[in-house]
Write a protein that holds these residues in place. Structure first.
Motif, PDB file in Angstrom:
ATOM      1  N   PRO A  24       0.813  -1.226   0.000  1.00  0.00           N
ATOM      2  CA  PRO A  24       0.000   0.000   0.000  1.00  0.00           C
ATOM      3  C   PRO A  24       0.846   1.276   0.000  1.00  0.00           C
ATOM      4  O   PRO A  24       0.500   2.250  -0.664  1.00  0.00           O
ATOM      5  CB  PRO A  24      -0.828  -0.111   1.283  1.00  0.00           C
ATOM      6  CG  PRO A  24      -0.903  -1.581   1.552  1.00  0.00           C
ATOM      7  CD  PRO A  24       0.417  -2.131   1.104  1.00  0.00           C
ATOM      8  N   THR A  25       1.955   1.270   0.697  1.00  0.00           N
ATOM      9  CA  THR A  25       2.820   2.448   0.728  1.00  0.00           C
ATOM     10  C   THR A  25       3.430   2.712  -0.640  1.00  0.00           C
ATOM     11  O   THR A  25       3.459   3.846  -1.123  1.00  0.00           O
ATOM     12  CB  THR A  25       3.931   2.275   1.778  1.00  0.00           C
ATOM     13  OG1 THR A  25       3.332   2.126   3.061  1.00  0.00           O
ATOM     14  CG2 THR A  25       4.876   3.458   1.794  1.00  0.00           C
ATOM     15  N   LEU A  27       2.261   1.748  -3.543  1.00  0.00           N
ATOM     16  CA  LEU A  27       1.201   2.178  -4.458  1.00  0.00           C
ATOM     17  C   LEU A  27       0.836   3.646  -4.226  1.00  0.00           C
ATOM     18  O   LEU A  27       0.626   4.401  -5.183  1.00  0.00           O
ATOM     19  CB  LEU A  27      -0.025   1.289  -4.305  1.00  0.00           C
ATOM     20  CG  LEU A  27       0.149  -0.152  -4.787  1.00  0.00           C
ATOM     21  CD1 LEU A  27      -1.088  -0.971  -4.451  1.00  0.00           C
ATOM     22  CD2 LEU A  27       0.469  -0.204  -6.266  1.00  0.00           C
ATOM     23  N   GLU A  28       0.757   4.054  -2.978  1.00  0.00           N
ATOM     24  CA  GLU A  28       0.446   5.449  -2.675  1.00  0.00           C
ATOM     25  C   GLU A  28       1.516   6.378  -3.246  1.00  0.00           C
ATOM     26  O   GLU A  28       1.201   7.400  -3.870  1.00  0.00           O
ATOM     27  CB  GLU A  28       0.339   5.643  -1.162  1.00  0.00           C
ATOM     28  CG  GLU A  28       0.029   7.079  -0.770  1.00  0.00           C
ATOM     29  CD  GLU A  28      -0.014   7.275   0.743  1.00  0.00           C
ATOM     30  OE1 GLU A  28       0.163   8.430   1.178  1.00  0.00           O
ATOM     31  OE2 GLU A  28      -0.205   6.288   1.471  1.00  0.00           O
ATOM     32  N   LEU A  29       2.767   6.031  -3.043  1.00  0.00           N
ATOM     33  CA  LEU A  29       3.858   6.852  -3.579  1.00  0.00           C
ATOM     34  C   LEU A  29       3.853   6.853  -5.104  1.00  0.00           C
ATOM     35  O   LEU A  29       4.075   7.891  -5.735  1.00  0.00           O
ATOM     36  CB  LEU A  29       5.205   6.345  -3.054  1.00  0.00           C
ATOM     37  CG  LEU A  29       5.446   6.559  -1.566  1.00  0.00           C
ATOM     38  CD1 LEU A  29       6.690   5.805  -1.123  1.00  0.00           C
ATOM     39  CD2 LEU A  29       5.570   8.038  -1.245  1.00  0.00           C
ATOM     40  N   ARG A  31       1.303   6.513  -7.066  1.00  0.00           N
ATOM     41  CA  ARG A  31       0.175   7.328  -7.551  1.00  0.00           C
ATOM     42  C   ARG A  31       0.484   8.815  -7.430  1.00  0.00           C
ATOM     43  O   ARG A  31      -0.008   9.621  -8.212  1.00  0.00           O
ATOM     44  CB  ARG A  31      -1.090   6.973  -6.785  1.00  0.00           C
ATOM     45  CG  ARG A  31      -1.601   5.595  -7.171  1.00  0.00           C
ATOM     46  CD  ARG A  31      -2.827   5.172  -6.376  1.00  0.00           C
ATOM     47  NE  ARG A  31      -3.174   3.794  -6.697  1.00  0.00           N
ATOM     48  CZ  ARG A  31      -3.428   2.869  -5.792  1.00  0.00           C
ATOM     49  NH1 ARG A  31      -3.428   3.150  -4.493  1.00  0.00           N
ATOM     50  NH2 ARG A  31      -3.709   1.633  -6.166  1.00  0.00           N
ATOM     51  N   ARG A  32       1.296   9.192  -6.465  1.00  0.00           N
ATOM     52  CA  ARG A  32       1.704  10.599  -6.322  1.00  0.00           C
ATOM     53  C   ARG A  32       2.674  11.016  -7.424  1.00  0.00           C
ATOM     54  O   ARG A  32       2.783  12.205  -7.734  1.00  0.00           O
ATOM     55  CB  ARG A  32       2.396  10.831  -4.976  1.00  0.00           C
ATOM     56  CG  ARG A  32       1.498  10.806  -3.788  1.00  0.00           C
ATOM     57  CD  ARG A  32       2.282  11.234  -2.582  1.00  0.00           C
ATOM     58  NE  ARG A  32       1.700  10.736  -1.362  1.00  0.00           N
ATOM     59  CZ  ARG A  32       2.270  10.817  -0.185  1.00  0.00           C
ATOM     60  NH1 ARG A  32       3.464  11.349  -0.044  1.00  0.00           N
ATOM     61  NH2 ARG A  32       1.672  10.341   0.887  1.00  0.00           N
ATOM     62  N   HIS A  33       3.389  10.038  -7.973  1.00  0.00           N
ATOM     63  CA  HIS A  33       4.423  10.321  -8.976  1.00  0.00           C
ATOM     64  C   HIS A  33       4.243   9.390 -10.179  1.00  0.00           C
ATOM     65  O   HIS A  33       5.090   8.541 -10.456  1.00  0.00           O
ATOM     66  CB  HIS A  33       5.814  10.133  -8.360  1.00  0.00           C
ATOM     67  CG  HIS A  33       6.028  10.923  -7.116  1.00  0.00           C
ATOM     68  ND1 HIS A  33       6.348  12.261  -7.140  1.00  0.00           N
ATOM     69  CD2 HIS A  33       5.931  10.578  -5.807  1.00  0.00           C
ATOM     70  CE1 HIS A  33       6.453  12.702  -5.893  1.00  0.00           C
ATOM     71  NE2 HIS A  33       6.199  11.700  -5.076  1.00  0.00           N
ATOM     72  N   THR A  40       0.932   1.508 -10.601  1.00  0.00           N
ATOM     73  CA  THR A  40       0.046   2.145  -9.619  1.00  0.00           C
ATOM     74  C   THR A  40      -1.095   1.224  -9.179  1.00  0.00           C
ATOM     75  O   THR A  40      -1.925   1.628  -8.386  1.00  0.00           O
ATOM     76  CB  THR A  40      -0.547   3.443 -10.189  1.00  0.00           C
ATOM     77  OG1 THR A  40      -1.232   3.143 -11.399  1.00  0.00           O
ATOM     78  CG2 THR A  40       0.539   4.465 -10.456  1.00  0.00           C
ATOM     79  N   GLU A  41      -1.128   0.018  -9.713  1.00  0.00           N
ATOM     80  CA  GLU A  41      -2.137  -0.986  -9.338  1.00  0.00           C
ATOM     81  C   GLU A  41      -1.446  -2.278  -8.940  1.00  0.00           C
ATOM     82  O   GLU A  41      -0.397  -2.613  -9.476  1.00  0.00           O
ATOM     83  CB  GLU A  41      -3.096  -1.258 -10.495  1.00  0.00           C
ATOM     84  CG  GLU A  41      -3.857  -0.041 -10.997  1.00  0.00           C
ATOM     85  CD  GLU A  41      -4.778   0.574  -9.963  1.00  0.00           C
ATOM     86  OE1 GLU A  41      -5.369  -0.203  -9.172  1.00  0.00           O
ATOM     87  OE2 GLU A  41      -4.915   1.794  -9.943  1.00  0.00           O
ATOM     88  N   GLU A  42      -2.045  -3.012  -7.981  1.00  0.00           N
ATOM     89  CA  GLU A  42      -1.483  -4.298  -7.579  1.00  0.00           C
ATOM     90  C   GLU A  42      -1.499  -5.251  -8.729  1.00  0.00           C
ATOM     91  O   GLU A  42      -0.654  -6.046  -8.940  1.00  0.00           O
ATOM     92  CB  GLU A  42      -2.261  -4.883  -6.400  1.00  0.00           C
ATOM     93  CG  GLU A  42      -1.965  -4.183  -5.099  1.00  0.00           C
ATOM     94  CD  GLU A  42      -2.602  -4.894  -3.922  1.00  0.00           C
ATOM     95  OE1 GLU A  42      -2.249  -6.067  -3.674  1.00  0.00           O
ATOM     96  OE2 GLU A  42      -3.410  -4.267  -3.246  1.00  0.00           O
TER      97      GLU A  42
END
Length: 42
Positions: A24-25, A27-29, A31-33, A40-42
């Motif tokens: 999750p961390t 993926l969050e990062l 999506r920010r970049h 950006t997806e599992e």
């Protein structure tokens, strides 16, 4: 000298973020970049 250097303890100097952070961390990062090429997806 080569034997001395070969016998020295080694250390990991490079660790990828994917191997040291939760999914999750990462993926969050990602999506920010989105321009960095990290999925950006599992």
């Amino acid at each position: 000298m080569l034997d001395f250097i070969t016998a020295l303890p080694k250390v990991e100097l490079h660790v990828h973020l994917v191997g040291s952070a939760s999914v999750p961390t990462v993926l969050e990062l990602a999506r920010r970049h989105p321009d960095r090429g990290v999925p950006t997806e599992e």
